[in-house]
Design an enzyme around this catalytic site. Structure first.
Site, PDB file in Angstrom:
ATOM      1  N   ASP A  43       4.390  -4.760   3.278  1.00 10.63           N
ATOM      2  CA  ASP A  43       3.828  -3.514   3.816  1.00 10.63           C
ATOM      3  C   ASP A  43       5.017  -2.697   4.311  1.00 10.63           C
ATOM      4  O   ASP A  43       5.668  -2.006   3.535  1.00 10.63           O
ATOM      5  CB  ASP A  43       2.819  -3.878   4.917  1.00 10.63           C
ATOM      6  N   ASP A  53       6.142   2.766   7.277  1.00 11.27           N
ATOM      7  CA  ASP A  53       4.813   2.238   6.998  1.00 11.27           C
ATOM      8  C   ASP A  53       4.047   3.159   6.084  1.00 11.27           C
ATOM      9  O   ASP A  53       3.520   4.167   6.545  1.00 11.27           O
ATOM     10  CB  ASP A  53       4.087   2.064   8.344  1.00 11.27           C
ATOM     11  N   GLU A  69      -5.154   1.658   2.650  1.00 13.20           N
ATOM     12  CA  GLU A  69      -5.012   0.467   3.485  1.00 13.20           C
ATOM     13  C   GLU A  69      -5.218   0.819   4.944  1.00 13.20           C
ATOM     14  O   GLU A  69      -5.818   0.068   5.710  1.00 13.20           O
ATOM     15  CB  GLU A  69      -3.614  -0.142   3.280  1.00 13.20           C
ATOM     16  N   GLU A  70      -4.713   2.005   5.337  1.00 15.33           N
ATOM     17  CA  GLU A  70      -4.753   2.376   6.759  1.00 15.33           C
ATOM     18  C   GLU A  70      -6.178   2.510   7.285  1.00 15.33           C
ATOM     19  O   GLU A  70      -6.426   2.364   8.472  1.00 15.33           O
ATOM     20  CB  GLU A  70      -3.977   3.681   6.990  1.00 15.33           C
ATOM     21  N   HIS A 116       2.912   4.716  13.168  1.00 23.40           N
ATOM     22  CA  HIS A 116       1.719   5.575  12.970  1.00 23.40           C
ATOM     23  C   HIS A 116       1.834   6.951  13.631  1.00 23.40           C
ATOM     24  O   HIS A 116       0.825   7.598  13.908  1.00 23.40           O
ATOM     25  CB  HIS A 116       0.437   4.864  13.440  1.00 23.40           C
ATOM     26  N   HIS A 151       0.839  -1.201   0.000  1.00 22.06           N
ATOM     27  CA  HIS A 151       0.000   0.000   0.000  1.00 22.06           C
ATOM     28  C   HIS A 151       0.866   1.240   0.000  1.00 22.06           C
ATOM     29  O   HIS A 151       2.055   1.184   0.315  1.00 22.06           O
ATOM     30  CB  HIS A 151      -1.027  -0.032   1.132  1.00 22.06           C
TER      31      HIS A 151
END
Ligand SMILES: *[C@@H]1O[C@H](CO)[C@@H](O)[C@H](O)[C@H]1NC(C)=O
Ligand SMILES: *[C@@H]1O[C@H](CO)[C@@H](O)[C@H](O)[C@H]1NC(C)=O
Length: 705
Positions: free
Chosen positions: A423, A357, A394-395, A507, A347
């Protein structure tokens, strides 16, 4: 050509038993026949292709460079690129033009999806001494104005005033039981929870059931002021289009539809930093927290769970928005079997800068594109079609990949050989891999061919062995990346690769290029290693005349699961249906292996042999689809795979056979006889799934004895 069948008996069966499996077999049959009348490679060419394939795998490895990967990562992470925003569109364009500039055929597929953004949030605490203070909800430093403030996507808006704070540890059922034992009721309170393994949405949902009015969630081990964004939506894919692709102008549910609202928690929630969490926890009174609820960073005092006396004011205002998301594809057409596909996916959307990420994976995907394009200039064309997939959103809940899978389910089911997911390519040291078991051997062979990034004289395989003592390949029951729709909904054999177990800026606004060059992968050699494994896996799957699938490993894994299960089922429950079905699969797998070995050694390439290889490959590809069940898992029917999928009960220890795991949990709340019957039914369903897999692997409709 010597194709003995006529379409008549097949179509008779087809019309009398119009189940999806028959439709699939019928389509495959037509594909095979139609295809080989058009493309019959001559034998000399096919034989030299095998040698060429080896030569090109070596060329692929020789094209490794860390400077290209680091440059791609730099470009991808200049700005945050949250799905549905303008910078996200620019990132999609960047990936698209990278593919196009390399001369690859590209394709962008857009969907309209319901996303969620924060508008406003505040939190203040009122202590027993009458003082009150604002608690920060944004990250200091690192976070520029362009980074989205920390939030939980799809949390409802809400206002909470003067509610007592209470600590609920990881927010599991057992945590609430422990609180009840010491007389703590969370009704009307704001629950402060430490993030564990369970999904955010599951934790918030349970807090709501327990009567909490809001949830504040922090992540232990995150940098003190870092805040972990994330989604709290249940299930996968766009909530507006459950089960079908959210194409522009297509059917979409009304925003107030209960099916949509049921996927979101009923109470607001917000991620907070460890710093803010500890300041609340230190102010609580009431019973002492059990020792294992403490986290070391909390400080020396014993720690108490509340509720209160600290009171919290909390407001959150969210905005839901229907936005356009973009999946970007590069397609390298296969020369001999263009209608068989090998997919590599990652993604592209990120909560913030996304250096780990997910763009460490994107940078590697772009480098694979570069290397494949160079190989094409030297005359390489894969036997089967290779597709590089760059997913969006995706998140928010695997939305880009899920919409695409839902839209293309039939073609994916009949034509995709494997899906290779990356990922976070690099979050630190140490190689980790997950796979469906028929791919274990291939993964190990490939790991022997790639240089270890952290020890010079070793391959990845050597270091993997030294670190773990055994080769530990994980299984893909989680729903934490885009392999979930491909495997758990469409039954495509899948792989997932990464370096590093976890990373402290997950994140947060600090997941930046600087973090990667300072901590994650200063020399970009781990990125290069992932490119090696990922790209080589795809070359084997695309170029090997016989697919490198081994169902003997699958059988061994299933035996192993059944033995573990034996310790969990009691009373009148019989595992015999499963053991019998595994025996059947074992013999089908042995036969397929024997057949594959013979065909691999076969140097001639007559029309008959070409067809035979194609037929065996189709059986190898389709066996995984056997594990799918049209009715899916009870209570979450979208998940169709009965061996790998998420468990419904977070306290269950089983990470396989999710339907059986759920039945075992549910049986504790039933009369004994009912409970046993429920477990037995799920055992039969798994046994039938394994039988379907053997039947697909054998390929015959009638057993030939
Ligand atoms: C918290 O909310 C209550 C009710 O609106 C209000 O009286 C109080 O002043 C608020 N406290 C702070 C610090 O915002
Ligand atoms: C690439 O690797 C070499 C050798 O490990 C190293 O000297 C160089 O700095 C690396 N380049 C980048 C961009 O990290």
């Amino acid at each position: 050509m010597s194709q003995p069948h006529s379409s008549k008996p097949t179509s008779t069966i087809f019309s009398s038993v119009p189940s999806p499996q028959w439709t699939l077999l019928f389509l495959l049959f037509l594909c095979t026949v139609g295809f080989y009348t058009l493309h019959l490679p001559n034998s000399a060419a096919a034989f030299s292709n095998v040698r060429d394939a080896l030569r090109f795998r070596n060329i692929y490895l020789s094209f490794a460079t860390n400077s290209t990967v680091s440059a791609y990562l730099r470009a991808l992470t200049l700005h945050p690129h949250l799905a549905g925003t303008h910078p996200a569109l620019q990132t999609a364009r960047f990936v698209h033009s990278h593919f196009a500039d390399l001369g690859l055929r590209t394709h962008t597929v857009d969907y309209r999806a319901l996303l969620s953004y924060p508008l406003h949030a505040s939190l203040s605490a009122h202590s027993s001494d009458g003082s009150s203070r604002e608690l920060p909800l944004v990250e200091p430093g690192g976070a520029g104005a362009e980074v989205v403030r920390p939030y939980h996507a799809y949390s409802p808006s809400g206002v909470v005033t003067g509610a007592q704070a209470v600590y609920v540890n990881l927010g599991r059922e057992e945590d609430y039981r422990a609180l009840r034992r010491v007389g703590v009721d969370v009704k009307g309170c704001v629950a402060v929870v430490r993030r564990g393994e369970e999904s955010r949405g599951g934790v918030v949902g349970r807090a709501a059931e327990e009567g909490a009015v809001a949830v504040l969630m922090y992540t232990e081990g995150e940098s003190m002021s870092g805040v972990e964004r994330g989604t709290v939506m249940k299930g996968l894919g766009d909530p507006l289009t459950p089960g079908w692709g959210g194409v522009e102008g297509g059917e979409a549910l009304d925003l107030e539809d209960s099916q949509i609202l049921n996927r979101f928690p009923k109470i607001p929630s917000m991620p907070i930093s460890p710093e803010v969490a500890y300041s609340i926890l230190r102010s609580l009174e009431g019973p002492q927290m059990p020792h294992h609820w403490r986290d070391d960073a909390l400080g020396p005092q014993p720690g108490r769970v509340g509720p209160g006396p600290t009171l919290l004011n909390f407001t959150y205002q969210a905005e839901k928005k229907i936005a356009t998301i973009h999946n970007v594809f590069a397609i390298i057409r296969g020369s001999e079997e263009p209608d068989r596909y090998v997919l590599l996916g990652n993604h592209r959307d990120a909560w913030t800068y996304g250096a780990v990420d997910p763009n460490s994976g994107t940078a590697v995907l772009l480098d694979i594109a570069r290397r494949y394009a160079l190989m094409m200039r030297q005359g390489w064309q894969p036997r089967r079609t290779i597709v590089l997939c760059s997913w969006d959103a995706e998140e928010f809940g695997m939305i880009g990949s899920t919409e695409w899978v839902e839209q293309n389910l039939l073609n994916l089911g009949s034509k995709v050989v494997a899906y290779l997911n990356v990922d976070c390519a690099v979050q630190g040291p140490g190689f980790f891999a997950g796979a469906t078991p028929q791919l274990d051997n291939l993964l190990i062979e490939v790991a022997k061919k790639v240089q270890d990034p952290d020890s010079e004289s070793m391959t990845i395989y050597d270091n993997w062995m030294i670190t773990n003592k055994v080769i530990n390949i994980q299984r893909l029951s989680g729903v934490d990346s885009d392999f979930a729709p491909l495997l758990q909904h469409a039954g495509v054999p899948s792989v997932d690769l990464y370096y590093g177990r976890d990373f402290p800026v997950y994140h947060t606004a600090f997941d930046s290029y600087d973090w990667m060059t300072n901590h994650g992968d200063p020399l970009f050699q781990r990125h290069v290693a992932v490119a090696g494994v990922w790209g080589l896996l795809a070359l084997h799957l695309a170029d090997d005349p016989i697919l490198p699938f081994n169902y003997v490993s699958y059988t061994e894994q299933l035996w192993n699961y059944t033995n573990l299960l034996r310790n969990l089922v009691k009373g009148n429950v019989s595992l015999h249906p499963i053991t019998a079905s595994i025996q059947e699969l074992a013999s089908a797998a042995e036969e397929a292996e024997g057949e594959a070995k013979k065909l691999r050694e076969e140097e001639r390439n007559s029309e008959f042999l070409v067809l035979k290889k194609r037929a065996l490959n189709d059986r190898l590809m389709l066996a995984e689809r056997g594990f799918l069940d049209a009715d899916g898992l009870q209570g979450r029917q979208w998940f169709k795979h009965l061996v790998y999928g998420p468990r419904g009960d977070s306290e269950s220890k089983l990470i396989f056979f999710p339907g059986i795991a759920d039945a075992i949990s549910a049986s504790t709340r039933m009369k004994r006889k009912e409970g046993e019957a429920a477990i037995q039914h799920e055992i039969w369903r798994v046994a039938r799934a394994i039988e379907r897999a053997s039947s697909a692997l054998r390929g015959g409709i009638f057993t030939e004895k």
